[in-house]
Design a protein around this motif. Structure first.
Motif, PDB file in Angstrom:
ATOM      1  N   ALA A 166      85.362  -5.931 -23.439  1.00 10.60           N
ATOM      2  CA  ALA A 166      86.053  -6.522 -24.698  1.00 10.60           C
ATOM      3  C   ALA A 166      86.995  -5.460 -25.309  1.00 10.60           C
ATOM      4  CB  ALA A 166      84.861  -7.068 -25.663  1.00 10.60           C
ATOM      5  N   SER A 167      86.524  -4.377 -25.308  1.00 10.09           N
ATOM      6  CA  SER A 167      87.548  -3.420 -25.748  1.00 10.09           C
ATOM      7  C   SER A 167      89.009  -3.328 -24.806  1.00 10.09           C
ATOM      8  CB  SER A 167      86.972  -2.209 -25.945  1.00 10.09           C
ATOM      9  OG  SER A 167      86.105  -1.877 -26.812  1.00 10.09           O
ATOM     10  N   LEU A 168      88.555  -3.129 -23.682  1.00  8.12           N
ATOM     11  CA  LEU A 168      89.856  -3.110 -22.569  1.00  8.12           C
ATOM     12  C   LEU A 168      90.647  -4.654 -22.701  1.00  8.12           C
ATOM     13  CD1 LEU A 168      88.047  -1.278 -19.769  1.00  8.12           C
ATOM     14  CD2 LEU A 168      89.719  -0.515 -21.397  1.00  8.12           C
ATOM     15  N   SER A 169      89.853  -5.584 -22.904  1.00  7.17           N
ATOM     16  CA  SER A 169      90.606  -6.991 -22.837  1.00  7.17           C
ATOM     17  C   SER A 169      91.190  -7.223 -23.900  1.00  7.17           C
ATOM     18  CB  SER A 169      89.477  -8.207 -22.759  1.00  7.17           C
ATOM     19  OG  SER A 169      89.999  -9.433 -23.058  1.00  7.17           O
ATOM     20  N   GLY A 170      90.557  -6.606 -25.357  1.00  4.73           N
ATOM     21  CA  GLY A 170      91.576  -6.679 -26.564  1.00  4.73           C
ATOM     22  C   GLY A 170      92.838  -5.850 -26.507  1.00  4.73           C
ATOM     23  N   ARG A 171      92.926  -4.687 -25.684  1.00  8.62           N
ATOM     24  CA  ARG A 171      93.934  -4.015 -25.631  1.00  8.62           C
ATOM     25  C   ARG A 171      94.955  -4.748 -24.705  1.00  8.62           C
ATOM     26  NH1 ARG A 171      93.324   1.696 -26.379  1.00  8.62           N
ATOM     27  NH2 ARG A 171      91.710   2.114 -27.626  1.00  8.62           N
ATOM     28  N   ILE A 172      94.791  -5.253 -23.711  1.00 10.27           N
ATOM     29  CA  ILE A 172      95.512  -5.958 -23.032  1.00 10.27           C
ATOM     30  C   ILE A 172      95.915  -7.297 -23.954  1.00 10.27           C
ATOM     31  CG2 ILE A 172      96.070  -7.559 -20.993  1.00 10.27           C
ATOM     32  CD1 ILE A 172      94.192  -5.430 -19.434  1.00 10.27           C
ATOM     33  N   ALA A 173      95.307  -8.144 -24.461  1.00 12.06           N
ATOM     34  CA  ALA A 173      95.545  -9.148 -25.352  1.00 12.06           C
ATOM     35  C   ALA A 173      96.634  -8.639 -26.347  1.00 12.06           C
ATOM     36  CB  ALA A 173      94.176  -9.760 -25.831  1.00 12.06           C
ATOM     37  N   LEU A 174      96.477  -7.418 -26.941  1.00 14.65           N
ATOM     38  CA  LEU A 174      97.783  -7.281 -27.824  1.00 14.65           C
ATOM     39  C   LEU A 174      98.926  -7.516 -27.305  1.00 14.65           C
ATOM     40  CD1 LEU A 174      98.310  -5.894 -30.562  1.00 14.65           C
ATOM     41  CD2 LEU A 174      98.032  -3.490 -29.456  1.00 14.65           C
ATOM     42  N   PHE A 175      99.181  -7.173 -26.229  1.00 12.50           N
ATOM     43  CA  PHE A 175     100.316  -7.270 -25.374  1.00 12.50           C
ATOM     44  C   PHE A 175     100.595  -8.809 -25.052  1.00 12.50           C
ATOM     45  CE2 PHE A 175      99.236  -2.876 -24.968  1.00 12.50           C
ATOM     46  CZ  PHE A 175     100.268  -2.209 -25.585  1.00 12.50           C
ATOM     47  N   SER A 176      99.647  -9.380 -24.214  1.00 12.37           N
ATOM     48  CA  SER A 176     100.008 -10.553 -23.553  1.00 12.37           C
ATOM     49  C   SER A 176     100.059 -11.753 -24.573  1.00 12.37           C
ATOM     50  CB  SER A 176      98.563 -10.843 -22.464  1.00 12.37           C
ATOM     51  OG  SER A 176      97.319 -10.896 -23.276  1.00 12.37           O
ATOM     52  N   VAL A 177      98.921 -11.736 -25.511  1.00  6.49           N
ATOM     53  CA  VAL A 177      99.200 -12.650 -26.438  1.00  6.49           C
ATOM     54  C   VAL A 177     100.486 -12.772 -27.405  1.00  6.49           C
ATOM     55  CG1 VAL A 177      97.855 -13.905 -28.444  1.00  6.49           C
ATOM     56  CG2 VAL A 177      96.624 -12.889 -26.322  1.00  6.49           C
ATOM     57  N   ALA A 178     100.717 -11.410 -27.488  1.00  5.41           N
ATOM     58  CA  ALA A 178     102.104 -11.537 -28.348  1.00  5.41           C
ATOM     59  C   ALA A 178     103.164 -11.802 -27.496  1.00  5.41           C
ATOM     60  CB  ALA A 178     102.417  -9.802 -28.687  1.00  5.41           C
ATOM     61  N   LEU A 190     103.336 -17.070 -36.170  1.00  8.54           N
ATOM     62  CA  LEU A 190     102.620 -16.194 -36.915  1.00  8.54           C
ATOM     63  C   LEU A 190     101.279 -15.867 -36.539  1.00  8.54           C
ATOM     64  CD1 LEU A 190     102.920 -13.872 -39.262  1.00  8.54           C
ATOM     65  CD2 LEU A 190     102.599 -15.906 -40.752  1.00  8.54           C
ATOM     66  N   ALA A 191     100.394 -17.016 -36.475  1.00 11.65           N
ATOM     67  CA  ALA A 191      99.146 -17.116 -36.329  1.00 11.65           C
ATOM     68  C   ALA A 191      98.784 -16.468 -34.856  1.00 11.65           C
ATOM     69  CB  ALA A 191      98.576 -18.536 -36.193  1.00 11.65           C
ATOM     70  N   VAL A 192      99.485 -16.783 -33.592  1.00  9.18           N
ATOM     71  CA  VAL A 192      99.275 -16.238 -32.526  1.00  9.18           C
ATOM     72  C   VAL A 192      99.726 -14.689 -32.701  1.00  9.18           C
ATOM     73  CG1 VAL A 192     100.199 -16.204 -30.144  1.00  9.18           C
ATOM     74  CG2 VAL A 192     100.036 -18.451 -31.173  1.00  9.18           C
ATOM     75  N   LEU A 193     100.538 -14.094 -33.326  1.00 10.51           N
ATOM     76  CA  LEU A 193     101.128 -12.849 -33.344  1.00 10.51           C
ATOM     77  C   LEU A 193      99.699 -12.093 -33.948  1.00 10.51           C
ATOM     78  CD1 LEU A 193     104.706 -12.923 -34.333  1.00 10.51           C
ATOM     79  CD2 LEU A 193     103.504 -11.943 -32.181  1.00 10.51           C
ATOM     80  N   THR A 194      99.170 -12.667 -35.148  1.00  8.58           N
ATOM     81  CA  THR A 194      97.977 -12.167 -35.755  1.00  8.58           C
ATOM     82  C   THR A 194      96.982 -12.208 -34.890  1.00  8.58           C
ATOM     83  OG1 THR A 194      98.678 -13.338 -37.901  1.00  8.58           O
ATOM     84  CG2 THR A 194      96.351 -12.457 -37.815  1.00  8.58           C
ATOM     85  N   THR A 195      96.849 -13.205 -34.099  1.00  7.20           N
ATOM     86  CA  THR A 195      95.620 -12.954 -32.922  1.00  7.20           C
ATOM     87  C   THR A 195      95.734 -11.810 -32.113  1.00  7.20           C
ATOM     88  OG1 THR A 195      95.403 -15.412 -33.067  1.00  7.20           O
ATOM     89  CG2 THR A 195      94.460 -14.222 -31.051  1.00  7.20           C
TER      90      THR A 195
END
Length: 411
Positions: free
Chosen positions: A350-362, A67-72
């Motif tokens: 950071a904005s572009l990295s955050g967009r990718i992290a939405l998928f990669s971290v999930a 749950l924590a990782v998905l929230t991240t």
């Protein structure tokens, strides 16, 4: 760098080599090491004592970390926009305060709902203080080779977080109990991370400051183009494969007939190999294109994974497969910042990295859960085959990205 990136890229200065830059890297090395140690790796040590005290089953307690990782992942795009707009100082300071309070609250939980609520807060704090945010600070401060060296130095130091905090946390739990151990870890994290983020981090003043409109336009233009989504696909697939091996490697080696001690020892090589792989790829990247270097490493990982079922029952075979896979264990972490800045500049990094992290971290959170189900249904051989497919898909996506980027530049 693409024409769009050239237009948006900030002016290059000498700040990347300054004493302030070295202090920022040193501060982030400390906060990332302790941050990953307390907010992520320590959880595994607390799993069994929490099960006993909360009267819960292992999977129920482990769900908190997922749950924590998905929230991240869900928070990553918003945090990225805040980092681009305001820099890392305020975001990371607030995140370290939240992380400290969340760990203190963790020490007081009495039920699963309370635990899950605490780990939502841990996930938000992690999005604000861990690698994606730290990389954004470094990307905004350094240029060229200085940026690559800074990212390498940071990830080498932070790569030892598990080696430090797993035994340290185990010692604290054994001596003081899990609740008091969490209080000590929370205080230690807060005492170090909050002042380091607040007092050391700075936002580099550049001659060509980006307006919000230009940053927004750059992000919109990037997400409409295939190169961005090829990067997202590559690092989501690779992250899922790496996370699966990280979670299941020891179990699978024991399943192949090895002793738990041997399995744990071989799996421990992954941390050392992640540092080795980062050093090698950083050096190779100065002679060949970063995307092609990473694609080759990802392909080697795929070979290591697919060979593990037929040869992993022997000691030399198991070690060889882990060596092949481990060499790329941390390569994705330092390759993505390079590719993003190379293609799009630093204005909206950071904005572009955050967009990718939405998928990669999930993907990193969900892939191991799917792998466990697959292993129980059809066996571990299919899991390793899936890891191979993920690594090869990531390699193919990076090769396609490299070719497409070259076509854009040449046109």
């Amino acid at each position: 760098m693409s024409p769009t990136a050239e237009a948006a890229a900030p002016a290059v200065g000498s700040g990347g080599r300054s004493t302030r830059g070295r202090r920022i890297v040193a501060a982030l090395a400390v906060t990332q090491t302790i941050g990953y140690g307390v907010l992520y790796y320590a959880f595994s040590v607390f799993l069994l004592p929490m099960q006993r005290d909360l009267g819960a089953h292992g999977p129920q307690v482990a769900t908190a970390l997922t749950l924590a990782v998905l929230t991240t992942a869900l928070c990553a795009p918003l945090v990225g926009r805040l980092l681009d707009a305001h820099g890392g100082r305020g975001v990371m300071t607030a995140g370290s305060v939240l992380g400290t309070l969340a760990v203190l609250a963790w020490s007081r939980v009495e039920s699963l709902p309370q635990l899950y609520g605490v780990f939502v807060a841990v996930g938000i704090a992690s999005a604000m203080v861990l690698y994606e945010s730290a990389f954004a600070v470094i990307v905004s401060w350094f240029d060229g080779n200085g940026r690559a060296d800074a990212l390498l130095a940071l990830t080498i130091v932070a790569g030892f977080a598990s080696s430090i905090f797993l035994p340290l946390t185990g010692l604290l739990v054994d001596r003081y109990g899990w609740r008091d151990a969490l209080v000590m870890l929370a205080i230690g994290y807060g005492v170090l991370a909050i002042p380091l983020h607040a007092l050391v981090l700075r936002r580099r003043v550049r001659r060509a400051a980006a307006k919000k409109e230009s940053r927004t336009d750059l992000v919109r233009a990037a997400v409409r183009q295939r190169p961005f989504w090829l990067l997202a696909a590559a690092f989501t697939a690779h992250g899922g494969g790496v996370a699966t091996v990280a979670v299941l490697l020891i179990t699978y080696l024991v399943h192949l007939g090895h002793s738990p001690v041997f399995a744990a020892g071989v799996a421990g090589l992954l941390g050392v190999l992640s540092v080795t792989g980062r050093l090698i790829t950083t050096g190779l990247r100065r002679r060949w294109a970063a995307a092609r270097v990473a694609a080759a490493v990802f392909a080697l990982q795929g070979i290591g994974a697919v060979l593990l079922p037929p040869v992993g029952a022997t000691v030399p075979g198991a070690i060889a497969c882990v060596l092949l896979f481990g060499i790329g264990f941390g390569v994705g972490t330092i390759t993505l910042p390079h590719l993003l800045t190379e293609q799009y500049g630093t204005v909206a990094y950071a904005s572009l990295s955050g967009r990718i992290a939405l998928f990669s971290v999930a993907g990193e959170a969900l892939a191991p859960l799917g792998a466990v189900t697959l292993a129980q249904t059809v066996g571990y051989g299919w899991v390793m085959g899936s890891v191979t497919a993920a690594c090869l898909a990531a390699a193919v996506a990076l090769v396609a990205y490299h070719r497409l980027s070259n076509q854009v530049v040449s046109s």
